[in-house]
Write an enzyme that holds these catalytic residues in place. Structure first.
Site, PDB file in Angstrom:
ATOM      1  N   ASN A 112     129.452 -57.567  50.421  1.00 35.02           N
ATOM      2  CA  ASN A 112     129.166 -57.229  49.024  1.00 35.02           C
ATOM      3  C   ASN A 112     128.845 -55.753  48.870  1.00 35.02           C
ATOM      4  OD1 ASN A 112     129.417 -59.708  47.506  1.00 35.02           O
ATOM      5  ND2 ASN A 112     127.750 -60.477  48.771  1.00 35.02           N
ATOM      6  N   HIS A 126     130.254 -49.633  49.042  1.00 36.19           N
ATOM      7  CA  HIS A 126     130.449 -48.406  49.841  1.00 36.19           C
ATOM      8  C   HIS A 126     131.322 -48.694  51.064  1.00 36.19           C
ATOM      9  CE1 HIS A 126     127.531 -45.878  47.740  1.00 36.19           C
ATOM     10  NE2 HIS A 126     126.743 -46.927  47.687  1.00 36.19           N
ATOM     11  N   LYS A 127     131.036 -49.824  51.708  1.00 33.92           N
ATOM     12  CA  LYS A 127     131.830 -50.175  52.899  1.00 33.92           C
ATOM     13  C   LYS A 127     133.286 -50.412  52.510  1.00 33.92           C
ATOM     14  CE  LYS A 127     128.250 -52.472  55.687  1.00 33.92           C
ATOM     15  NZ  LYS A 127     127.905 -53.748  56.346  1.00 33.92           N
ATOM     16  N   ASP A 165     129.064 -55.824  60.877  1.00 35.65           N
ATOM     17  CA  ASP A 165     127.610 -55.710  60.900  1.00 35.65           C
ATOM     18  C   ASP A 165     127.290 -54.429  61.654  1.00 35.65           C
ATOM     19  OD1 ASP A 165     125.248 -57.021  59.922  1.00 35.65           O
ATOM     20  OD2 ASP A 165     124.634 -57.223  61.999  1.00 35.65           O
ATOM     21  N   THR A 166     126.362 -53.675  61.101  1.00 33.03           N
ATOM     22  CA  THR A 166     126.072 -52.337  61.630  1.00 33.03           C
ATOM     23  C   THR A 166     124.592 -52.203  61.920  1.00 33.03           C
ATOM     24  OG1 THR A 166     127.922 -51.356  60.438  1.00 33.03           O
ATOM     25  CG2 THR A 166     126.138 -49.872  61.037  1.00 33.03           C
ATOM     26  N   GLY A 180     122.808 -46.116  52.720  1.00 32.72           N
ATOM     27  CA  GLY A 180     121.941 -46.508  53.835  1.00 32.72           C
ATOM     28  C   GLY A 180     121.248 -45.320  54.482  1.00 32.72           C
ATOM     29  N   ASP A 231     122.658 -42.759  55.874  1.00 37.60           N
ATOM     30  CA  ASP A 231     123.518 -41.560  55.922  1.00 37.60           C
ATOM     31  C   ASP A 231     122.762 -40.245  55.679  1.00 37.60           C
ATOM     32  OD1 ASP A 231     125.859 -42.797  56.661  1.00 37.60           O
ATOM     33  OD2 ASP A 231     126.679 -42.920  54.635  1.00 37.60           O
ATOM     34  N   HIS A 261     131.323 -44.734  63.088  1.00 37.13           N
ATOM     35  CA  HIS A 261     131.259 -46.019  63.775  1.00 37.13           C
ATOM     36  C   HIS A 261     132.193 -47.042  63.124  1.00 37.13           C
ATOM     37  CE1 HIS A 261     128.542 -45.294  60.533  1.00 37.13           C
ATOM     38  NE2 HIS A 261     128.275 -46.562  60.360  1.00 37.13           N
ATOM     39  N   ARG A 262     132.121 -47.133  61.762  1.00 37.10           N
ATOM     40  CA  ARG A 262     132.923 -48.142  61.067  1.00 37.10           C
ATOM     41  C   ARG A 262     134.414 -47.814  61.177  1.00 37.10           C
ATOM     42  NH1 ARG A 262     130.239 -48.074  57.134  1.00 37.10           N
ATOM     43  NH2 ARG A 262     128.917 -49.783  57.793  1.00 37.10           N
TER      44      ARG A 262
HETATM   45  P1  IMP Z   1     124.776 -54.163  57.366  1.00 38.35           P
HETATM   46  O1  IMP Z   1     125.900 -53.974  58.310  1.00 38.35           O
HETATM   47  O2  IMP Z   1     125.264 -54.184  55.945  1.00 38.35           O
HETATM   48  O3  IMP Z   1     123.896 -55.327  57.724  1.00 38.35           O
HETATM   49  O4  IMP Z   1     123.907 -52.841  57.451  1.00 38.35           O
HETATM   50  C1  IMP Z   1     122.697 -52.729  58.166  1.00 38.35           C
HETATM   51  C2  IMP Z   1     121.919 -51.534  57.652  1.00 38.35           C
HETATM   52  O5  IMP Z   1     122.520 -50.339  58.105  1.00 38.35           O
HETATM   53  C3  IMP Z   1     121.806 -51.415  56.130  1.00 38.35           C
HETATM   54  O6  IMP Z   1     120.536 -50.885  55.837  1.00 38.35           O
HETATM   55  C4  IMP Z   1     122.884 -50.442  55.774  1.00 38.35           C
HETATM   56  O7  IMP Z   1     122.555 -49.710  54.608  1.00 38.35           O
HETATM   57  C5  IMP Z   1     122.890 -49.544  56.996  1.00 38.35           C
HETATM   58  N1  IMP Z   1     124.240 -49.035  57.229  1.00 38.35           N
HETATM   59  C6  IMP Z   1     125.348 -49.757  57.529  1.00 38.35           C
HETATM   60  N2  IMP Z   1     126.400 -48.944  57.656  1.00 38.35           N
HETATM   61  C7  IMP Z   1     125.940 -47.693  57.430  1.00 38.35           C
HETATM   62  C8  IMP Z   1     126.571 -46.428  57.393  1.00 38.35           C
HETATM   63  O8  IMP Z   1     127.785 -46.274  57.593  1.00 38.35           O
HETATM   64  N3  IMP Z   1     125.782 -45.386  57.132  1.00 38.35           N
HETATM   65  C9  IMP Z   1     124.441 -45.494  56.890  1.00 38.35           C
HETATM   66  N4  IMP Z   1     123.799 -46.653  56.894  1.00 38.35           N
HETATM   67  C10 IMP Z   1     124.557 -47.742  57.155  1.00 38.35           C
END
Ligand code: IMP
Length: 194
Positions: A8, A11-12, A68-69, A150, A152, A178-179
């Site tokens: 959801n 940005h991603k 997932d990040t 996030g 960034d 990373h992504r």
């Molecule tokens: P999730 O993958 O959406 O669960 O992200 C985990 C956390 O890492 C969240 O707080 C996101 O905002 C942050 N996050 C995920 N990808 C990035 C990114 O590319 N840059 C900065 N923060 C990120």
């Protein structure tokens, strides 16, 4: 080929869309009628990516991928890691997460960190594939930059020019992130399916 991105996070979606081959029709969760929160209760990035993608397959029968990040900070023993989204509490507020991170690090000189992304691709009930990407960097002492999301504003990639991800354009972030690296593995795999 039609493929849903099980997230959801707009940005991603914006980051991933330009990285995918033109023949691929990328569907959002809204496009497939999924408006609920996806489950994300596993203790690892791999587990959460699989759980989200599997949920979409099980409930909507659509081929999909989820990412997932985690941000892993060396001086914090790898935290916040898999708990990056809820680091400052269940409300998942980026500004609160960043503030907590800067507070926890204080004036710690070792500011090494990395972002790690895991993507799970579910093509059928028995066909689940996984890709990962990471980027090393350091945590800035104060936020800078207006773009991204996030963490960034405080993440400075080692292979960049000293700016945070939030100070870069989307294309610049996609050169290093990373992504984008995890998506490159996904794209290679998708090419072999056609
Ligand atoms: P999730 O993958 O959406 O669960 O992200 C985990 C956390 O890492 C969240 O707080 C996101 O905002 C942050 N996050 C995920 N990808 C990035 C990114 O590319 N840059 C900065 N923060 C990120």
């Amino acid at each position: 080929m039609r493929l849903c991105f099980a997230s959801n996070n707009a940005h991603k979606l914006d980051e991933i869309r330009p990285l995918l081959p033109p023949g691929l029709e990328l569907l959002s969760l809204a496009d497939i009628g999924c408006h609920e929160e996806l489950p994300e209760t596993q203790p690892t990035l791999e587990g959460n990516a699989r759980q989200k993608a599997q949920y979409v397959w099980d409930h909507y029968g659509v081929a999909c991928f989820a990412d997932d990040t985690g941000l892993e900070v060396a001086a914090l023993g790898g935290e916040p890691g898999v708990y990056s989204a809820r680091y400052a509490g269940p409300q998942r507020e980026a500004a609160d997460n960043v503030a907590k991170l800067l507070r926890e690090l204080g004036d710690e000189p070792n500011r090494q960190a990395r972002f790690r992304t895991v993507i799970a691709l579910v093509l059928s009930a028995s066909d689940v594939r996984e890709f990962s990407g990471e980027v090393p960097g350091t945590i800035a002492t104060a936020p800078s930059g207006e773009r991204g999301f996030g963490y960034d504003p405080v993440f400075i990639p080692s292979e960049g020019d000293g700016r945070t991800f939030a100070a870069m354009t989307l294309a610049e972030k996609n050169q290093l992130s990373h992504r984008a690296r995890a998506v490159a593995g996904l794209v290679e795999q998708l090419k072999t399916l056609n």
